[in-house]
Design a protein around this motif. Structure first.
Motif, PDB file in Angstrom:
ATOM      1  N   LYS A  69       0.842  -1.200   0.000  1.00  0.00           N
ATOM      2  CA  LYS A  69       0.000   0.000   0.000  1.00  0.00           C
ATOM      3  C   LYS A  69       0.875   1.248   0.000  1.00  0.00           C
ATOM      4  O   LYS A  69       1.742   1.416   0.859  1.00  0.00           O
ATOM      5  CB  LYS A  69      -0.912   0.006   1.232  1.00  0.00           C
ATOM      6  CG  LYS A  69      -1.894   1.167   1.261  1.00  0.00           C
ATOM      7  CD  LYS A  69      -2.797   1.080   2.482  1.00  0.00           C
ATOM      8  CE  LYS A  69      -3.753   2.254   2.545  1.00  0.00           C
ATOM      9  NZ  LYS A  69      -4.627   2.195   3.743  1.00  0.00           N
ATOM     10  N   GLU A  70       0.642   2.146  -0.981  1.00  0.00           N
ATOM     11  CA  GLU A  70       1.436   3.373  -1.041  1.00  0.00           C
ATOM     12  C   GLU A  70       1.105   4.277   0.137  1.00  0.00           C
ATOM     13  O   GLU A  70      -0.055   4.427   0.522  1.00  0.00           O
ATOM     14  CB  GLU A  70       1.183   4.127  -2.349  1.00  0.00           C
ATOM     15  CG  GLU A  70       2.098   5.334  -2.504  1.00  0.00           C
ATOM     16  CD  GLU A  70       1.955   6.054  -3.832  1.00  0.00           C
ATOM     17  OE1 GLU A  70       2.605   7.102  -4.000  1.00  0.00           O
ATOM     18  OE2 GLU A  70       1.181   5.574  -4.704  1.00  0.00           O
ATOM     19  N   THR A  71       2.146   4.874   0.707  1.00  0.00           N
ATOM     20  CA  THR A  71       1.949   5.734   1.865  1.00  0.00           C
ATOM     21  C   THR A  71       2.902   6.922   1.824  1.00  0.00           C
ATOM     22  O   THR A  71       4.002   6.819   1.277  1.00  0.00           O
ATOM     23  CB  THR A  71       2.154   4.947   3.175  1.00  0.00           C
ATOM     24  OG1 THR A  71       1.877   5.794   4.282  1.00  0.00           O
ATOM     25  CG2 THR A  71       3.576   4.423   3.288  1.00  0.00           C
ATOM     26  N   ASN A  72       2.473   8.020   2.390  1.00  0.00           N
ATOM     27  CA  ASN A  72       3.348   9.174   2.591  1.00  0.00           C
ATOM     28  C   ASN A  72       3.653   9.276   4.074  1.00  0.00           C
ATOM     29  O   ASN A  72       2.740   9.248   4.906  1.00  0.00           O
ATOM     30  CB  ASN A  72       2.685  10.467   2.094  1.00  0.00           C
ATOM     31  CG  ASN A  72       2.747  10.594   0.586  1.00  0.00           C
ATOM     32  OD1 ASN A  72       3.809  10.421  -0.005  1.00  0.00           O
ATOM     33  ND2 ASN A  72       1.617  10.853  -0.036  1.00  0.00           N
ATOM     34  N   GLU A  78       3.994   9.210  12.580  1.00  0.00           N
ATOM     35  CA  GLU A  78       3.316   8.569  11.459  1.00  0.00           C
ATOM     36  C   GLU A  78       4.065   7.302  11.030  1.00  0.00           C
ATOM     37  O   GLU A  78       3.451   6.277  10.723  1.00  0.00           O
ATOM     38  CB  GLU A  78       3.224   9.550  10.289  1.00  0.00           C
ATOM     39  CG  GLU A  78       2.045   9.299   9.388  1.00  0.00           C
ATOM     40  CD  GLU A  78       1.774  10.449   8.435  1.00  0.00           C
ATOM     41  OE1 GLU A  78       1.921  10.227   7.221  1.00  0.00           O
ATOM     42  OE2 GLU A  78       1.431  11.540   8.911  1.00  0.00           O
ATOM     43  N   LEU A  82       2.869   3.274  11.241  1.00  0.00           N
ATOM     44  CA  LEU A  82       2.948   2.347  10.107  1.00  0.00           C
ATOM     45  C   LEU A  82       3.810   1.121  10.427  1.00  0.00           C
ATOM     46  O   LEU A  82       3.938   0.217   9.609  1.00  0.00           O
ATOM     47  CB  LEU A  82       3.525   3.063   8.884  1.00  0.00           C
ATOM     48  CG  LEU A  82       2.607   4.101   8.220  1.00  0.00           C
ATOM     49  CD1 LEU A  82       3.405   4.988   7.277  1.00  0.00           C
ATOM     50  CD2 LEU A  82       1.465   3.412   7.487  1.00  0.00           C
TER      51      LEU A  82
END
Length: 216
Positions: A69-72, A78, A82
């Motif tokens: 899953k793409e994440t910033n 944060e 994750l």
């Protein structure tokens, strides 16, 4: 056992500082149950890449995927949410606090409407986490009374307590004795068996041949 799909993938990561391009389209994959050696000479950008992953820096370009899953990642909290933790060369424990207080620092368990610290829970949970990596120590021990190797184990337990999926270790054996290094390797192998991905930065090639499954 190493998973077939990458737990973490960093694609075309770039980062510039004034007058310096620190990272230029860098790619990296890490798998659960794997120790990945991250190699490069001084100034190659290893620490910059890991600071992006752990939320210290923001990337200029590129993509980061966690479990597909793409994440910033926009900050340390944060990154921790994750499942990403970093153990720096300079340990961040507070010597005048007890082991369990350090493990839960910033993430304290509280009770009731008066928000009272649940010290019993934190002691028992710390004991359980210590036991999980084969470490028998009283959670009430003051951190200032520990060896450097023992302090490093507490840093690892802090990462485990946050349910980390990826743990970054930056030159972890620099200040350790041979006995402490051997103990660290045993703990890393236990983390591997739990499906955690370890990203291991070291200039000691003999350690890498002994410990690591893959190299970037």
């Amino acid at each position: 056992m190493i998973n077939k799909k990458p737990l973490l993938e960093m694609i075309n990561i770039s980062k510039s500082f004034p007058g310096v391009k620190a990272l230029d389209n860098v790619n990296m994959k890490a798998y659960g149950g794997e120790v990945l050696a991250l190699l490069g000479e001084n100034g190659a950008g290893k620490s910059t890449l890991m600071k992006i992953l752990s939320g210290v820096y923001k990337k200029d370009e590129g993509k980061i995927f966690i479990e597909g899953k793409e994440t910033n990642i926009n900050g340390i909290k944060e990154a921790e949410a994750l499942g990403i933790s970093i153990i720096h060369q300079e340990l961040s424990l507070l010597p005048n606090l007890k082991i369990y207080e350090n493990i839960f620092l910033g993430n304290e368990k509280r009770l009731g409407i008066f928000n009272k610290l649940d010290k019993k829970y934190m002691r028992e949970k710390s004991k359980e986490l210590l036991s999980k990596i084969g470490f028998t120590m009283d959670p009430d021990t003051m951190v200032k009374d520990l060896t450097v190797g023992e302090m490093q184990m507490i840093e690892i337990i802090k990462a485990v307590s946050k349910k980390s999926k990826v743990i970054i270790m930056d030159e972890p054996t620099t200040a350790l004795t041979d006995v402490e290094t051997k103990r660290l390797f045993e703990v890393i192998n236990k983390l591997k068996s739990q499906g955690i991905a370890i990203i291991y930065i070291s200039h000691r090639l003999d350690e890498l041949f002994e410990l690591c499954d893959n190299v970037t």
